[in-house]
Design an enzyme around this catalytic site. Structure first.
Site, PDB file in Angstrom:
ATOM      1  N   PHE A 276      -7.250  -9.576  -0.375  1.00 21.68           N
ATOM      2  CA  PHE A 276      -7.201  -8.616  -1.475  1.00 21.68           C
ATOM      3  C   PHE A 276      -6.267  -9.183  -2.551  1.00 21.68           C
ATOM      4  O   PHE A 276      -5.260  -9.818  -2.244  1.00 21.68           O
ATOM      5  CB  PHE A 276      -6.717  -7.249  -0.976  1.00 21.68           C
ATOM      6  CG  PHE A 276      -6.610  -6.233  -2.072  1.00 21.68           C
ATOM      7  CD1 PHE A 276      -7.733  -5.828  -2.760  1.00 21.68           C
ATOM      8  CD2 PHE A 276      -5.377  -5.716  -2.430  1.00 21.68           C
ATOM      9  CE1 PHE A 276      -7.632  -4.903  -3.796  1.00 21.68           C
ATOM     10  CE2 PHE A 276      -5.265  -4.799  -3.461  1.00 21.68           C
ATOM     11  CZ  PHE A 276      -6.398  -4.394  -4.148  1.00 21.68           C
TER      12      PHE A 276
ATOM     13  N   ASP B  62       1.726 -10.826   5.132  1.00 22.47           N
ATOM     14  CA  ASP B  62       1.012  -9.695   4.558  1.00 22.47           C
ATOM     15  C   ASP B  62       0.285  -9.005   5.719  1.00 22.47           C
ATOM     16  O   ASP B  62      -0.764  -9.462   6.186  1.00 22.47           O
ATOM     17  CB  ASP B  62       0.031 -10.174   3.485  1.00 22.47           C
ATOM     18  CG  ASP B  62      -0.686  -9.017   2.791  1.00 22.47           C
ATOM     19  OD1 ASP B  62      -0.840  -7.953   3.424  1.00 22.47           O
ATOM     20  OD2 ASP B  62      -1.115  -9.178   1.631  1.00 22.47           O
TER      21      ASP B  62
ATOM     22  N   HIS C 275      -3.112  -5.020   6.904  1.00 23.49           N
ATOM     23  CA  HIS C 275      -4.215  -4.610   7.794  1.00 23.49           C
ATOM     24  C   HIS C 275      -3.752  -4.502   9.248  1.00 23.49           C
ATOM     25  O   HIS C 275      -4.588  -4.338  10.128  1.00 23.49           O
ATOM     26  CB  HIS C 275      -5.345  -5.659   7.777  1.00 23.49           C
ATOM     27  CG  HIS C 275      -5.879  -5.983   6.429  1.00 23.49           C
ATOM     28  ND1 HIS C 275      -6.716  -7.058   6.202  1.00 23.49           N
ATOM     29  CD2 HIS C 275      -5.734  -5.367   5.225  1.00 23.49           C
ATOM     30  CE1 HIS C 275      -7.041  -7.105   4.912  1.00 23.49           C
ATOM     31  NE2 HIS C 275      -6.448  -6.098   4.305  1.00 23.49           N
TER      32      HIS C 275
ATOM     33  N   GLN D 272      -2.107   2.582   1.645  1.00 22.86           N
ATOM     34  CA  GLN D 272      -3.123   3.038   0.690  1.00 22.86           C
ATOM     35  C   GLN D 272      -4.211   3.787   1.461  1.00 22.86           C
ATOM     36  O   GLN D 272      -4.339   3.646   2.682  1.00 22.86           O
ATOM     37  CB  GLN D 272      -3.662   1.794  -0.056  1.00 22.86           C
ATOM     38  CG  GLN D 272      -4.768   2.052  -1.056  1.00 22.86           C
ATOM     39  CD  GLN D 272      -6.139   1.938  -0.420  1.00 22.86           C
ATOM     40  OE1 GLN D 272      -6.275   1.359   0.653  1.00 22.86           O
ATOM     41  NE2 GLN D 272      -7.136   2.518  -1.066  1.00 22.86           N
TER      42      GLN D 272
ATOM     43  N   LYS E 120      -6.257   2.341   4.459  1.00 23.18           N
ATOM     44  CA  LYS E 120      -5.559   1.575   5.496  1.00 23.18           C
ATOM     45  C   LYS E 120      -5.449   2.368   6.805  1.00 23.18           C
ATOM     46  O   LYS E 120      -5.870   3.515   6.881  1.00 23.18           O
ATOM     47  CB  LYS E 120      -4.187   1.132   4.971  1.00 23.18           C
ATOM     48  CG  LYS E 120      -4.284   0.209   3.740  1.00 23.18           C
ATOM     49  CD  LYS E 120      -4.793  -1.172   4.090  1.00 23.18           C
ATOM     50  CE  LYS E 120      -5.422  -1.945   2.937  1.00 23.18           C
ATOM     51  NZ  LYS E 120      -4.570  -2.325   1.837  1.00 23.18           N
TER      52      LYS E 120
ATOM     53  N   ARG F  68      19.708  -0.382  -7.754  1.00 26.99           N
ATOM     54  CA  ARG F  68      20.891   0.401  -7.369  1.00 26.99           C
ATOM     55  C   ARG F  68      21.100   0.380  -5.860  1.00 26.99           C
ATOM     56  O   ARG F  68      20.171   0.617  -5.093  1.00 26.99           O
ATOM     57  CB  ARG F  68      20.736   1.857  -7.803  1.00 26.99           C
ATOM     58  CG  ARG F  68      20.437   2.002  -9.277  1.00 26.99           C
ATOM     59  CD  ARG F  68      20.131   3.438  -9.645  1.00 26.99           C
ATOM     60  NE  ARG F  68      21.361   4.238  -9.728  1.00 26.99           N
ATOM     61  CZ  ARG F  68      21.371   5.508 -10.125  1.00 26.99           C
ATOM     62  NH1 ARG F  68      20.243   6.130 -10.435  1.00 26.99           N
ATOM     63  NH2 ARG F  68      22.514   6.166 -10.193  1.00 26.99           N
TER      64      ARG F  68
ATOM     65  N   TYR G 104      25.450   4.347 -11.834  1.00 28.93           N
ATOM     66  CA  TYR G 104      24.529   3.488 -12.590  1.00 28.93           C
ATOM     67  C   TYR G 104      24.897   2.019 -12.473  1.00 28.93           C
ATOM     68  O   TYR G 104      25.066   1.306 -13.455  1.00 28.93           O
ATOM     69  CB  TYR G 104      24.436   3.933 -14.061  1.00 28.93           C
ATOM     70  CG  TYR G 104      23.873   5.326 -14.183  1.00 28.93           C
ATOM     71  CD1 TYR G 104      22.526   5.558 -13.912  1.00 28.93           C
ATOM     72  CD2 TYR G 104      24.687   6.398 -14.494  1.00 28.93           C
ATOM     73  CE1 TYR G 104      22.009   6.838 -13.974  1.00 28.93           C
ATOM     74  CE2 TYR G 104      24.179   7.686 -14.550  1.00 28.93           C
ATOM     75  CZ  TYR G 104      22.831   7.898 -14.287  1.00 28.93           C
ATOM     76  OH  TYR G 104      22.320   9.165 -14.334  1.00 28.93           O
TER      77      TYR G 104
ATOM     78  N   ARG H 297      10.147   3.370  -5.286  1.00 34.72           N
ATOM     79  CA  ARG H 297      10.425   4.379  -4.263  1.00 34.72           C
ATOM     80  C   ARG H 297       9.196   5.245  -4.018  1.00 34.72           C
ATOM     81  O   ARG H 297       8.461   5.569  -4.949  1.00 34.72           O
ATOM     82  CB  ARG H 297      11.589   5.278  -4.698  1.00 34.72           C
ATOM     83  CG  ARG H 297      12.932   4.579  -4.822  1.00 34.72           C
ATOM     84  CD  ARG H 297      14.031   5.586  -5.159  1.00 34.72           C
ATOM     85  NE  ARG H 297      13.696   6.386  -6.322  1.00 34.72           N
ATOM     86  CZ  ARG H 297      14.140   6.146  -7.557  1.00 34.72           C
ATOM     87  NH1 ARG H 297      14.950   5.139  -7.795  1.00 34.72           N
ATOM     88  NH2 ARG H 297      13.789   6.924  -8.558  1.00 34.72           N
TER      89      ARG H 297
HETATM   90  C1  LIG Z   1      -4.203  -3.157   0.677  1.00 33.41           C
HETATM   91  C2  LIG Z   1      -3.616  -4.505   0.630  1.00 33.41           C
HETATM   92  C3  LIG Z   1      -2.381  -4.790   0.019  1.00 33.41           C
HETATM   93  C4  LIG Z   1      -1.529  -3.787  -0.701  1.00 33.41           C
HETATM   94  O1  LIG Z   1      -2.215  -2.898  -1.430  1.00 33.41           O
HETATM   95  P1  LIG Z   1      -1.694  -1.528  -2.065  1.00 33.41           P
HETATM   96  O2  LIG Z   1      -2.969  -0.877  -2.426  1.00 33.41           O
HETATM   97  O3  LIG Z   1      -0.855  -1.912  -3.241  1.00 33.41           O
HETATM   98  O4  LIG Z   1      -0.899  -0.744  -1.061  1.00 33.41           O
HETATM   99  C5  LIG Z   1      -1.891  -6.080   0.123  1.00 33.41           C
HETATM  100  N1  LIG Z   1      -2.559  -7.034   0.767  1.00 33.41           N
HETATM  101  C6  LIG Z   1      -3.735  -6.804   1.374  1.00 33.41           C
HETATM  102  C7  LIG Z   1      -4.392  -7.909   2.122  1.00 33.41           C
HETATM  103  C8  LIG Z   1      -4.320  -5.531   1.306  1.00 33.41           C
HETATM  104  O5  LIG Z   1      -5.512  -5.322   1.884  1.00 33.41           O
END
Ligand SMILES: *Cc1c(COP(=O)(O)O)cnc(C)c1O
Length: 405
Positions: free
Chosen positions: A87, A158, A161, A184, A187, A216, A223, A233
């Protein structure tokens, strides 16, 4: 469980636990983490679930990737090796930090980064690598860590998944310096949006707080802005929903582990469908996607964008695989002008950079959303039969509309 007409479970799955979580936070009037406790609690619970020391909740996985690159002190002009097949966030985060993504090809059996091509693509400017555990299958972490040590690379897994997935018995997300997750909507657990940075390193965990919160440190009321940072966040509502989702995850992981080989077997009854391999080193595969190569009956006459659209119209959540990241418009010179923080920076000629497996996957790999793997076996049988029939009847419709998943 709510399903569509074919029996595919509706996603996301939720119940009274999520409803209670939302209500609890609404009533508390502590909707952001500065005054609440849900984010702190989720971070502790997620880290414990993974068997890692620290987790930092963010508003997206994309944001988590930018924080992870900052934790690796990646600066303008540094090269960061990424799989070509992923992605876009894996590569776009690198561009947004002013660094230079170097696409590496993937292995055909798993669509995980190919250690041999990784070694080939390392130059003296390489500073980091982002292996993606595609669909929840572990990358070859021994080989990748050995290459990273030899070339002095910061390793960002990463694991968007791979919630709960394991490689040789250890949790994915615990092999590199840091790892990121995504929450997301599609997921394996979700609050619509969300992400996390996880690490076993105490120093990085502390810095990640400032990096996700305008620079921060925790508890700051003066600040003090220690580093250049955005606001990544997540709200307390997101954390509360994710706590409920985390409780559902182990049961869903176990069910998908059972269903995945059954579905692969049913698809493979059609010799033109070749499911990806699960390597034995992946001791717990999270099966974010069920993926299969689709062989054309004549060369060049399969289009998984079209085929998957036809399947979705029938209620089957099927999608085409990601195009190689450097084949998107984001990597054209007109866009790269905005990525480079130094105007004299020369990106590689991405158009001439070949990653044959990733290119083939972008055209010929079809994937099914993991909600399919929570269905009954009788439903899987029906779906596989339907996919096979659609493939047999497949005529490209010349409809090239973009598919967003
Ligand atoms: C979903 C995904 C992300 C992060 O995606 P967000 O939609 O910003 O949470 C990063 N890497 C891969 C491989 C993904 O499938």
């Amino acid at each position: 469980m709510q399903t569509n007409a074919l029996g595919v479970p509706a996603w996301p799955i939720h119940g009274p636990e999520e409803a209670e979580a939302v209500q609890r936070v609404l009533a508390s009037r502590t909707w952001w983490r500065g005054s609440g406790s849900e984010c702190d609690l989720f971070e502790a619970e997620f880290a414990k679930f993974l068997g890692l020391r620290h987790a930092r909740l963010t508003s997206s996985g994309s944001g988590a990737l930018e924080i992870a690159l900052q934790l690796g002190d990646i600066s303008p002009g540094d090269e960061v090796l990424v799989p070509a097949c992923t992605f876009i966030a894996t590569a776009s985060a690198v561009l947004r930090m002013g660094a230079c993504p170097i696409p590496v090809d993937v292995e055909a059996e798993t669509l995980c980064i190919d250690p041999e091509d990784l070694e080939r693509k390392c130059t003296p400017r390489a500073r980091a690598v982002i292996p993606v555990h595609m669909a929840g299958q572990g990358c070859e972490m021994d080989a990748i860590m050995a290459i990273a040590r030899r070339h002095g690379l910061f390793v960002i897994e990463d694991a968007a998944h791979a919630h709960g997935a394991r490689w040789r018995g250890s949790p994915l997300g615990g092999f590199g310096d840091v790892a990121i997750f995504s929450f997301q909507n599609g997921k394996l657990m979700t609050a619509g949006e969300g992400g996390a940075v996880v690490t076993n390193r105490d120093d990085l965990a502390e810095r990640s707080f400032a990096l996700h919160s305008c620079g921060r440190p925790r508890g700051d009321t003066d600040y003090r802005h220690l580093e250049i940072a955005g606001n990544w966040r997540a709200p307390e509502l997101v954390a509360a929903v994710l706590r409920a989702q985390l409780a559902r995850l182990p049961g869903q992981l176990a069910l998908r582990e059972k269903r995945a080989p059954v579905f692969d077997g049913l698809l493979a009854r059609n010799p033109r469908l070749r499911p990806l391999k699960s390597k034995p080193d992946t001791t717990l595969h999270s099966h974010y996607m069920a993926m299969a190569w689709v062989d054309a009956d004549e060369p060049g006459c399969i289009d998984t964008a079209d085929l998957s659209m036809q399947l979705r119209r029938q209620g089957i959540p099927a999608f085409k695989c990601f195009p190689p990241v450097h084949h998107t418009r984001m990597f054209e010179p007109a866009q790269l002008r905005f990525a480079a923080l130094r105007s004299d920076f020369k990106f590689p000629d991405y158009r001439s950079l070949t990653t044959p497996v990733s290119e083939a996957a972008g055209k010929r790999v079809l994937w099914f959303h993991h909600s399919v793997l929570l269905a009954d076996e009788a439903v899987l049988e029906k779906l596989a039969t339907e996919v096979s029939r659609s493939l047999g009847n497949f005529v490209p419709t010349k409809n090239k509309e973009m598919v967003h998943v």
